[in-house]
Design a protein around this motif. Sequence first.
Motif, PDB file in Angstrom:
ATOM      1  N   GLY A 179       0.785  -1.231   0.000  1.00  0.00           N
ATOM      2  CA  GLY A 179       0.000   0.000   0.000  1.00  0.00           C
ATOM      3  C   GLY A 179       0.814   1.277   0.000  1.00  0.00           C
ATOM      4  O   GLY A 179       0.260   2.364  -0.198  1.00  0.00           O
ATOM      5  N   ASP A 180       2.117   1.178   0.213  1.00  0.00           N
ATOM      6  CA  ASP A 180       2.971   2.366   0.278  1.00  0.00           C
ATOM      7  C   ASP A 180       3.240   2.888  -1.124  1.00  0.00           C
ATOM      8  O   ASP A 180       3.797   2.191  -1.968  1.00  0.00           O
ATOM      9  N   ARG A 181       2.861   4.133  -1.370  1.00  0.00           N
ATOM     10  CA  ARG A 181       3.044   4.711  -2.705  1.00  0.00           C
ATOM     11  C   ARG A 181       4.439   5.289  -2.905  1.00  0.00           C
ATOM     12  O   ARG A 181       4.780   5.721  -4.000  1.00  0.00           O
ATOM     13  N   ASN A 182       5.242   5.331  -1.855  1.00  0.00           N
ATOM     14  CA  ASN A 182       6.579   5.916  -1.955  1.00  0.00           C
ATOM     15  C   ASN A 182       7.691   4.880  -1.936  1.00  0.00           C
ATOM     16  O   ASN A 182       8.847   5.229  -1.761  1.00  0.00           O
ATOM     17  N   GLN A 188       8.734  -0.103  -6.776  1.00  0.00           N
ATOM     18  CA  GLN A 188       7.784  -1.099  -7.256  1.00  0.00           C
ATOM     19  C   GLN A 188       8.310  -2.524  -7.140  1.00  0.00           C
ATOM     20  O   GLN A 188       7.536  -3.454  -6.957  1.00  0.00           O
ATOM     21  N   VAL A 245       7.160  -3.834  -3.946  1.00  0.00           N
ATOM     22  CA  VAL A 245       5.713  -4.076  -3.968  1.00  0.00           C
ATOM     23  C   VAL A 245       5.425  -5.403  -4.654  1.00  0.00           C
ATOM     24  O   VAL A 245       4.623  -6.204  -4.178  1.00  0.00           O
ATOM     25  N   ARG A 288       3.663  -8.631  -2.951  1.00  0.00           N
ATOM     26  CA  ARG A 288       2.436  -9.185  -3.520  1.00  0.00           C
ATOM     27  C   ARG A 288       2.582 -10.673  -3.804  1.00  0.00           C
ATOM     28  O   ARG A 288       1.653 -11.455  -3.577  1.00  0.00           O
TER      29      ARG A 288
END
Length: 110
Positions: A22-25, A28, A31, A35
Amino acid sequence: MRHGISITHTPTDRDRLTAIVGDRNIAQKYVWRARIVLLSADGLGTHAIMGEAGVSKTAVWRWQERYSQEGVEGLLRDKTRPARIPPLGLVVVDCVVALTQGDPPGETTH
């Protein structure tokens, strides 16, 4: 196909992985790794994870294995790799130093 892969984690690890997703900073690549582990823990198979995360089969296997060995911290760092170009040998270094300290050959000035 690998059989018998089962990812389980503690509620603390699940919270950390969910926070990473959920962290946008955050980068990727972290992330995607989080996931993969979350989808694995939810019981999805390799092909389903490949479709959801958009990664290859070997990437799924790699991050499942890294998480099982090192936990969340293993997902948040990259392994070091050797340099692509090997360092110069001592003989070559000594030759270059000797050439730069000596007079220029011939009538060159630069």
